[in-house]
Scaffold this motif. Structure first.
Motif, mmCIF file in Angstrom:
data_model
loop_
_atom_site.group_PDB
_atom_site.id
_atom_site.type_symbol
_atom_site.label_atom_id
_atom_site.label_comp_id
_atom_site.label_asym_id
_atom_site.label_seq_id
_atom_site.Cartn_x
_atom_site.Cartn_y
_atom_site.Cartn_z
ATOM 1 N N PRO A 1 0.888 -12.883 13.969
ATOM 2 C CA PRO A 1 1.297 -12.843 12.416
ATOM 3 C C PRO A 1 1.472 -11.875 11.541
ATOM 4 C CG PRO A 1 -0.897 -14.437 12.289
ATOM 5 C CD PRO A 1 -0.429 -13.616 13.624
ATOM 6 N N THR A 2 0.526 -10.376 11.217
ATOM 7 C CA THR A 2 1.350 -9.453 10.563
ATOM 8 C C THR A 2 2.320 -8.502 11.945
ATOM 9 O OG1 THR A 2 -1.017 -9.099 9.782
ATOM 10 C CG2 THR A 2 0.098 -7.177 9.931
ATOM 11 N N LEU A 3 1.948 -8.446 13.283
ATOM 12 C CA LEU A 3 3.336 -8.086 14.137
ATOM 13 C C LEU A 3 4.239 -8.658 13.378
ATOM 14 C CD1 LEU A 3 3.600 -5.976 15.691
ATOM 15 C CD2 LEU A 3 3.179 -7.850 18.138
ATOM 16 N N ALA A 4 3.973 -10.214 13.604
ATOM 17 C CA ALA A 4 5.562 -10.751 13.061
ATOM 18 C C ALA A 4 5.933 -10.625 11.806
ATOM 19 C CB ALA A 4 5.502 -12.112 13.110
ATOM 20 N N GLN A 5 5.694 -9.399 10.498
ATOM 21 C CA GLN A 5 5.672 -10.055 9.182
ATOM 22 C C GLN A 5 6.662 -7.866 9.184
ATOM 23 O OE1 GLN A 5 2.922 -8.676 6.787
ATOM 24 N NE2 GLN A 5 3.716 -9.167 4.616
ATOM 25 N N VAL A 6 5.794 -7.209 10.295
ATOM 26 C CA VAL A 6 5.973 -5.980 10.247
ATOM 27 C C VAL A 6 7.769 -6.101 10.603
ATOM 28 C CG1 VAL A 6 5.761 -3.940 11.218
ATOM 29 C CG2 VAL A 6 3.911 -4.367 10.129
ATOM 30 N N ALA A 7 7.345 -6.943 12.218
ATOM 31 C CA ALA A 7 8.907 -6.425 13.089
ATOM 32 C C ALA A 7 9.670 -7.578 12.520
ATOM 33 C CB ALA A 7 8.795 -7.889 14.258
ATOM 34 N N ALA A 8 9.732 -7.905 11.329
ATOM 35 C CA ALA A 8 10.998 -9.082 10.322
ATOM 36 C C ALA A 8 11.078 -8.046 8.977
ATOM 37 C CB ALA A 8 10.257 -9.747 9.900
ATOM 38 N N ALA A 9 10.111 -6.851 8.915
ATOM 39 C CA ALA A 9 10.795 -6.180 7.936
ATOM 40 C C ALA A 9 11.696 -4.571 8.340
ATOM 41 C CB ALA A 9 9.102 -5.369 7.035
ATOM 42 N N VAL A 10 11.379 -4.319 9.651
ATOM 43 C CA VAL A 10 12.371 -3.525 10.372
ATOM 44 C C VAL A 10 13.235 -3.980 10.954
ATOM 45 C CG1 VAL A 10 12.051 -2.688 12.653
ATOM 46 C CG2 VAL A 10 9.556 -2.550 11.738
ATOM 47 N N CYS A 11 12.957 -5.377 11.299
ATOM 48 C CA CYS A 11 15.022 -5.635 11.373
ATOM 49 C C CYS A 11 15.811 -5.349 10.235
ATOM 50 C CB CYS A 11 14.978 -7.349 11.319
ATOM 51 S SG CYS A 11 13.901 -7.403 13.628
ATOM 52 N N ALA A 12 15.771 -5.312 9.343
ATOM 53 C CA ALA A 12 16.062 -5.577 7.844
ATOM 54 C C ALA A 12 17.269 -3.613 7.835
ATOM 55 C CB ALA A 12 15.397 -5.094 6.068
ATOM 56 N N PHE A 13 16.549 -2.897 8.563
ATOM 57 C CA PHE A 13 17.147 -1.414 8.973
ATOM 58 C C PHE A 13 17.667 -1.964 10.105
ATOM 59 C CE2 PHE A 13 13.309 -1.332 6.131
ATOM 60 C CZ PHE A 13 13.244 0.073 5.720
ATOM 61 N N GLY A 14 18.278 -2.753 9.940
ATOM 62 C CA GLY A 14 19.245 -2.905 11.235
ATOM 63 C C GLY A 14 19.327 -2.016 12.919
ATOM 64 N N ASP A 15 20.176 -0.735 12.667
ATOM 65 C CA ASP A 15 20.514 0.714 13.555
ATOM 66 C C ASP A 15 20.050 1.474 12.432
ATOM 67 O OD1 ASP A 15 21.392 -0.737 16.182
ATOM 68 O OD2 ASP A 15 22.558 -0.962 15.069
ATOM 69 N N ASP A 16 19.843 1.433 11.519
ATOM 70 C CA ASP A 16 19.124 2.804 11.050
ATOM 71 C C ASP A 16 18.015 3.101 10.803
ATOM 72 O OD1 ASP A 16 21.832 2.868 9.883
ATOM 73 O OD2 ASP A 16 21.578 1.837 8.017
ATOM 74 N N ALA A 17 17.688 4.430 10.649
ATOM 75 C CA ALA A 17 16.280 5.280 11.390
ATOM 76 C C ALA A 17 15.994 5.153 9.288
ATOM 77 C CB ALA A 17 16.083 6.812 10.896
ATOM 78 N N PHE A 18 14.175 4.695 9.784
ATOM 79 C CA PHE A 18 13.415 4.134 8.451
ATOM 80 C C PHE A 18 12.069 5.222 8.905
ATOM 81 C CE2 PHE A 18 12.362 1.103 11.005
ATOM 82 C CZ PHE A 18 10.802 1.327 11.929
ATOM 83 N N ALA A 19 11.599 5.336 7.652
ATOM 84 C CA ALA A 19 10.400 6.213 7.511
ATOM 85 C C ALA A 19 8.591 5.054 7.482
ATOM 86 C CB ALA A 19 10.143 7.336 6.668
ATOM 87 N N THR A 20 7.750 5.009 7.439
ATOM 88 C CA THR A 20 6.788 4.106 7.764
ATOM 89 C C THR A 20 6.606 3.538 6.127
ATOM 90 O OG1 THR A 20 5.562 5.849 9.248
ATOM 91 C CG2 THR A 20 4.794 4.236 8.180
ATOM 92 N N GLU A 21 7.150 4.800 4.964
ATOM 93 C CA GLU A 21 6.479 4.412 3.579
ATOM 94 C C GLU A 21 7.607 3.222 3.062
ATOM 95 O OE1 GLU A 21 6.951 7.185 4.615
ATOM 96 O OE2 GLU A 21 4.958 8.266 4.738
ATOM 97 N N ALA A 22 8.611 3.126 3.632
ATOM 98 C CA ALA A 22 10.093 2.664 3.144
ATOM 99 C C ALA A 22 9.554 0.814 3.562
ATOM 100 C CB ALA A 22 11.299 2.705 4.833
ATOM 101 N N LEU A 23 8.287 0.707 4.867
ATOM 102 C CA LEU A 23 8.206 -0.997 5.054
ATOM 103 C C LEU A 23 6.525 -0.763 4.152
ATOM 104 C CD1 LEU A 23 7.735 -1.207 8.386
ATOM 105 C CD2 LEU A 23 10.062 -1.028 7.223
ATOM 106 N N VAL A 24 6.419 -0.399 3.210
ATOM 107 C CA VAL A 24 5.133 0.035 2.518
ATOM 108 C C VAL A 24 5.878 -1.902 1.540
ATOM 109 C CG1 VAL A 24 3.868 0.372 0.939
ATOM 110 C CG2 VAL A 24 3.793 1.441 1.980
ATOM 111 N N PRO A 25 6.988 -1.926 0.893
ATOM 112 C CA PRO A 25 7.342 -2.702 -0.378
ATOM 113 C C PRO A 25 7.654 -3.805 0.601
ATOM 114 C CG PRO A 25 9.015 -0.538 0.098
ATOM 115 C CD PRO A 25 7.698 -0.165 0.001
ATOM 116 N N LEU A 26 8.109 -3.451 1.470
ATOM 117 C CA LEU A 26 8.438 -4.303 2.308
ATOM 118 C C LEU A 26 7.331 -5.793 2.343
ATOM 119 C CD1 LEU A 26 11.506 -3.057 4.120
ATOM 120 C CD2 LEU A 26 12.294 -4.771 1.982
#
Length: 242
Positions: A165-190
């Motif tokens: 379940p947590t992996l699904a939550q993280v994957a969903a948050a990552v999907c929001a960035f599309g092809d853009d790069a992101f840092a770990t910190e960007a997922l904290v609020p999501l």
């Protein structure tokens, strides 16, 4: 109480040197003999002071850290060497093995892997110091066949400490960035998760080839990781719980 293990660090990148020092200071039973940024400085220290453990980079300005290894082996010096380097070419790895390197850490590396490498060397030296005049097989097994344990995995294939379940939550948050790069910190609020917990899931996704992981050293010398999606189909499947 055993005498502390005497450590020499040879690294020419100031930020990586600070990271090595920070990691070393978290471990017990070690004392820093010196820190050097080049081959001549390291050889001078080794000629003047006893060293038990050498943390060695390969790319040292215009010279190679392997020169130090070759000299140590010619001299028959009794010390352990851990390579900490970006030099992961097959030829370098083969020569490191021939020269008796105890462990090989490729940059970027994390504290747990650093700790594992250093503590294995410390344990080996202590085991040698306690070796009886005639060693039994179990004494030799501890020295020459150290136990290697694979991270336990559950029936769902995830390593211990990760949940679907947590992996699904993280994957969903990552999907929001599309092809853009992101840092770990960007997922904290999501996600509402801590940076440490997120790193475990992102590392897993990178190991599966779903994310691309890159890094740079921040101002305090700690590695800062960023990610980019490589497999949108697999990521979407995980986000949907498939």
């Amino acid at each position: 109480m055993s005498d502390p293990i005497r450590v020499l660090i040879v690294e020419d990148d100031p930020m990586v040197m600070r990271l090595n020092l920070d990691y070393l200071n978290r471990l017990d039973g070690l004392t820093l003999v010196a820190q050097c940024g080049d081959v001549p400085g390291a050889l001078a220290v080794l000629d003047e002071q006893p060293v038990d453990l050498l943390l060695l980079d390969v790319y040292l300005r215009e010279r190679s850290g392997l020169e130090i290894l070759r000299r140590l082996r010619r001299q028959g010096r009794d010390l352990d060497v851990i390579l900490i380097t970006a030099a992961s070419e097959a030829e370098t790895v083969r020569e490191a093995r021939r020269l008796g390197v105890r462990d090989f850490l490729v940059k970027p590396f994390e504290f747990e892997r650093f700790r594992e490498a250093v503590e294995a060397c410390v344990a080996g030296r202590h085991a040698l110091a306690r070796l009886p005049s005639r060693a039994a097989q179990h004494d030799l097994d501890r020295l020459f066949q150290p136990a290697v344990s694979e991270p336990p995995r559950r029936q769902d294939g995830l390593p211990k400490g990760l949940t679907a379940p947590t992996l699904a939550q993280v994957a969903a948050a990552v999907c929001a960035f599309g092809d853009d790069a992101f840092a770990t910190e960007a997922l904290v609020p999501l996600t509402g998760m801590s940076r440490v917990s997120l790193r475990k899931y992102l590392k897993y996704l990178a190991e599966q080839g779903i994310l691309e992981e890159s890094f740079h050293y921040g101002q305090v010398g700690r590695p800062s990781f960023s990610y980019r999606c490589l497999d949108h189909q697999a990521l979407t499947a995980l986000a949907e719980g498939h």
